[in-house]
Each structure stands twice: as C-alpha cells, then as structure tokens.
Motif scaffolding. Structure first.
Motif, PDB file in Angstrom:
ATOM      1  N   LYS A 168       0.832  -1.198   0.000  1.00 37.58           N
ATOM      2  CA  LYS A 168       0.000   0.000   0.000  1.00 37.58           C
ATOM      3  C   LYS A 168       0.870   1.252   0.000  1.00 37.58           C
ATOM      4  CE  LYS A 168      -3.721   0.045   2.567  1.00 37.58           C
ATOM      5  NZ  LYS A 168      -4.610   0.139   3.761  1.00 37.58           N
ATOM      6  N   ILE A 169       0.338   2.285  -0.639  1.00 41.60           N
ATOM      7  CA  ILE A 169       0.940   3.611  -0.591  1.00 41.60           C
ATOM      8  C   ILE A 169      -0.201   4.616  -0.636  1.00 41.60           C
ATOM      9  CG2 ILE A 169       1.175   3.951  -3.089  1.00 41.60           C
ATOM     10  CD1 ILE A 169       3.831   4.884  -0.454  1.00 41.60           C
ATOM     11  N   TYR A 170       0.021   5.786  -0.068  1.00 44.73           N
ATOM     12  CA  TYR A 170      -0.985   6.844  -0.103  1.00 44.73           C
ATOM     13  C   TYR A 170      -0.491   7.983  -0.981  1.00 44.73           C
ATOM     14  CZ  TYR A 170      -3.274   4.613   3.883  1.00 44.73           C
ATOM     15  OH  TYR A 170      -3.916   3.725   4.703  1.00 44.73           O
ATOM     16  N   MET A 171      -1.376   8.511  -1.819  1.00 48.77           N
ATOM     17  CA  MET A 171      -1.107   9.744  -2.557  1.00 48.77           C
ATOM     18  C   MET A 171      -2.303  10.655  -2.391  1.00 48.77           C
ATOM     19  SD  MET A 171       0.812   8.684  -6.102  1.00 48.77           S
ATOM     20  CE  MET A 171       1.150  10.416  -6.449  1.00 48.77           C
ATOM     21  N   ARG A 172      -2.040  11.884  -1.962  1.00 47.57           N
ATOM     22  CA  ARG A 172      -3.101  12.858  -1.709  1.00 47.57           C
ATOM     23  C   ARG A 172      -4.163  12.265  -0.785  1.00 47.57           C
ATOM     24  NH1 ARG A 172      -0.873  17.094  -2.024  1.00 47.57           N
ATOM     25  NH2 ARG A 172      -2.748  18.320  -2.496  1.00 47.57           N
ATOM     26  N   GLY A 173      -3.718  11.449   0.173  1.00 47.12           N
ATOM     27  CA  GLY A 173      -4.609  10.870   1.152  1.00 47.12           C
ATOM     28  C   GLY A 173      -5.365   9.650   0.689  1.00 47.12           C
ATOM     29  N   MET A 174      -5.203   9.253  -0.576  1.00 44.67           N
ATOM     30  CA  MET A 174      -5.919   8.110  -1.129  1.00 44.67           C
ATOM     31  C   MET A 174      -5.024   6.871  -1.129  1.00 44.67           C
ATOM     32  SD  MET A 174      -7.867   9.923  -4.358  1.00 44.67           S
ATOM     33  CE  MET A 174      -8.692   8.389  -4.841  1.00 44.67           C
ATOM     34  N   PRO A 175      -5.552   5.712  -0.742  1.00 46.68           N
ATOM     35  CA  PRO A 175      -4.743   4.492  -0.714  1.00 46.68           C
ATOM     36  C   PRO A 175      -4.684   3.817  -2.080  1.00 46.68           C
ATOM     37  CG  PRO A 175      -6.933   4.021   0.117  1.00 46.68           C
ATOM     38  CD  PRO A 175      -6.920   5.500  -0.208  1.00 46.68           C
ATOM     39  N   PHE A 176      -3.518   3.249  -2.394  1.00 45.21           N
ATOM     40  CA  PHE A 176      -3.330   2.510  -3.639  1.00 45.21           C
ATOM     41  C   PHE A 176      -2.574   1.225  -3.345  1.00 45.21           C
ATOM     42  CE2 PHE A 176      -3.658   6.947  -4.889  1.00 45.21           C
ATOM     43  CZ  PHE A 176      -4.600   6.890  -5.912  1.00 45.21           C
ATOM     44  N   PHE A 177      -2.982   0.152  -4.021  1.00 47.93           N
ATOM     45  CA  PHE A 177      -2.261  -1.112  -3.929  1.00 47.93           C
ATOM     46  C   PHE A 177      -0.982  -1.009  -4.752  1.00 47.93           C
ATOM     47  CE2 PHE A 177      -1.105  -5.205  -5.739  1.00 47.93           C
ATOM     48  CZ  PHE A 177      -1.042  -6.013  -4.608  1.00 47.93           C
ATOM     49  N   VAL A 178       0.079  -1.642  -4.256  1.00 47.53           N
ATOM     50  CA  VAL A 178       1.335  -1.664  -5.000  1.00 47.53           C
ATOM     51  C   VAL A 178       2.107  -2.925  -4.641  1.00 47.53           C
ATOM     52  CG1 VAL A 178       2.690  -0.381  -3.278  1.00 47.53           C
ATOM     53  CG2 VAL A 178       3.342  -0.269  -5.677  1.00 47.53           C
ATOM     54  N   ASP A 179       2.798  -3.488  -5.611  1.00 51.47           N
ATOM     55  CA  ASP A 179       3.734  -4.579  -5.348  1.00 51.47           C
ATOM     56  C   ASP A 179       4.887  -4.474  -6.334  1.00 51.47           C
ATOM     57  OD1 ASP A 179       2.909  -5.755  -7.773  1.00 51.47           O
ATOM     58  OD2 ASP A 179       1.558  -7.174  -6.792  1.00 51.47           O
ATOM     59  N   GLU A 180       5.764  -5.493  -6.337  1.00 53.10           N
ATOM     60  CA  GLU A 180       6.999  -5.411  -7.117  1.00 53.10           C
ATOM     61  C   GLU A 180       6.788  -5.364  -8.622  1.00 53.10           C
ATOM     62  OE1 GLU A 180       8.354  -7.278  -3.204  1.00 53.10           O
ATOM     63  OE2 GLU A 180       6.559  -7.255  -4.456  1.00 53.10           O
TER      64      GLU A 180
END
Length: 321
Positions: A108-120
C-alpha cells in the motif's frame, strides 16, 4: 512512472536488531521511536512516498494497526497489544533486513490521502503531479495557485496518462476532472495488472481505460484536453547509483537513457498530435531540467513548484509545442 532516486550510499554492515522484552515498548510513539533509530542505524534510503525515517516508521506502525496515517496523532499515546507489538517488530525487521521499499512490505501507498495497492510489478508511486493537479488545475487547493492552467476543469472531457504504472495518477486525474474519461497507457503488462486492481478498487472502470503499448501507439489519432506523464527519466549515472531500495523496483520504470530524456523527447515530439488546441502537457522529469532546456531551447516550458520540489515538472500548452 519513474521517480527521484538518491545516490547509493556505501553499503553498511549488516545490522543486528536488539532483543525487545515484552512490554518494553508500549505506545505507538514508542514503536515509532524504536523504528526510527533502527532505520537510521541501518542507513536506509527513503524515496518511496515517505521522505525521512520518522515518517516511514509512522507509516509502517499505522499500516500494521490498520490505521490511516492521518489517525496517528489521535492514537500516538495509545498502548498496543502483545500481538500487535509482535507484528510491528517483525515488519520493522523486514524493512531493515530486506531493504525493500516499505510500500512493497505492506502492499500500500498513499497519494493525496488516497490508498493505492502496490507490489513489485510496478514502481512505488511518488509523483509530484498529484499535488499539482490539486494546486494548478482547479482541484481542492486550486485557489492557492492564483488560477488554473486549464480554464474550466469541468469542461475537460478527455485525459491521457502516459506511463501510468500503478494507475494512481489516472485515478487522481479522474477526481480532479469529474467529467473526463481517462486513457492510461503503459508498456508493462505487469504494471497494468496492478493498475487494473487500483481502478477497480476505486470503482472507476467506467471512466478509466487501460491500454498496453508504447507511449501514443494505442491511441489511433485520439486527442486530449490534458496529457500527464511521469515517464522513466533517470540518466545512466543515476541508474548506476541507484540505492538498494530502488533496485527492488522495475528497471523499466527508471531508465531514461544516457541523459535521462529518451522517453521525454518522444513525448514532446509527439504530444501536439494528440492534444486539443486548448490542451496541454504536464510532465515530470526529475533533475533533468538543464538537459531538457539545452535540448529544447525554443520551448516556453513553465516549471511548476510543489511543497517538496522546484523545477522537476513542466507544463506546456498545445499551441507552444
């Protein structure tokens, strides 16, 4: 999406984590302090959404406890359970020993307060463009910018996100331009799989269309009111100096050729054919400004500032391309 990468430091000796007795660390603040000390001791690099060891420690503690980062202050002095403490310490140890970006460890990462899924499969998103969409395009901070670069954001009907990676900028653009359809393109099939998950998580399948291809290749002559791009822009020396954390990310998302501008040149040379007359290009290029201005001295590039950057993102209108 490619991003800033600090030069690699000399690899430190392996860090032996101390044994922590049960109950020795009690509150969220205790664990953040402990993690911060371990991160500094291990000489970790922070270039993936958090910019310093304290912020990264708070991020990892909150994620372990299923808290949004904005909730940290509310619970900073709250005590954690023994089960939670064990999970936090295990995550801190994984960050130190693996040196993988924290976002990969928690997906997970947040941009502008919004969560996003992330992996390699994709680069960890940390673009300045998200902030600029708010500050310069009539977004939530638009009044502070002294005017929008697009006269009426509600009139924007078509947006293109080149090198979309995890799809986060396409999703943020859909928030800033609520009447727009968004096309998002990437060369990586793996990255697009991550983007598809994020688009679905945010319920935007009807507004965002993902395309696999090389830059403008899949578009068949379509034109856009706005093109945004955070392309690969790390030059050859930068690639050689990538820190270990960044080497965990896809090389394709970083490598911009000898001077970092291989992809940027193609975008500038072809963008006008895909813009409406009143449209424009918003593009992030990291520290390549001197090389870009030398290569295109005739272009009236407008360099935009953010809270943490100066001269890393440019805007140019279709009429000036």
């Amino acid at each position: 999406m490619a991003k800033r990468a600090k030069p690699a430091a000399k690899r430190p000796a392996a860090v032996k984590l101390p044994r922590i007795a049960s109950g020795e660390l009690r509150t969220l603040l205790d664990f953040v302090r402990y993690a911060t000390s371990r991160f500094i001791e291990a000489r970790l690099v922070f270039a993936h959404g958090t910019t310093d060891p304290v912020a990264e420690a708070a991020f990892l503690v909150c994620e372990t406890l299923h808290l949004h980062p904005d909730q940290f202050e509310t619970f900073a002095t709250a005590r954690v359970t023994a089960h939670e403490a064990k999970a936090i310490l295990e995550l801190i140890a994984r960050r130190v020993t693996s040196r993988k970006p924290a976002a990969y460890l928690v997906n997970k990462i947040y941009m502008r307060g919004m969560p996003f899924f992330v992996d390699e499969r994709t680069i960890v998103p940390r673009s300045f463009i998200g902030e600029l969409l708010d500050s310069h395009f009539g977004g939530e901070d638009g009044d502070k910018a002294g005017g929008s670069l697009i006269e009426d954001p509600l009139a924007v009907e078509n947006v293109l996100d080149l090198c979309t990676g995890s799809g986060c900028l396409a999703i943020l653009a859909s928030r800033n331009f609520p009447n727009a359809r968004v096309d998002a393109i990437d060369l990586s099939r793996d990255a697009l799989a991550v983007a598809a998950r994020n688009v679905a998580d945010h319920g935007l399948e009807e507004r965002i269309t993902l395309h696999r291809g090389d830059l403008f290749g899949p578009l068949k002559g379509r034109r856009y009111d706005l093109i945004i791009s955070n392309p690969p822009y790390v030059d050859a020396q930068g690639m050689a100096d990538l820190p270990r954390e960044c080497r965990a990310e896809p090389r394709l998302a970083f490598d911009g050729g000898a001077d970092g501008l291989d992809i940027v040149r193609r975008i500038l040379d072809e963008a006008k054919q895909h813009l409406t007359p009143q449209g424009g290009l918003l593009c992030e290029i990291g520290r390549c400004r001197p090389a870009l201005e030398a290569a295109y001295p005739q272009l009236p590039l407008l360099w935009l500032e953010t809270e943490d950057s100066d001269g890393e993102v440019f805007w140019i209108g279709a009429a000036d391309l």
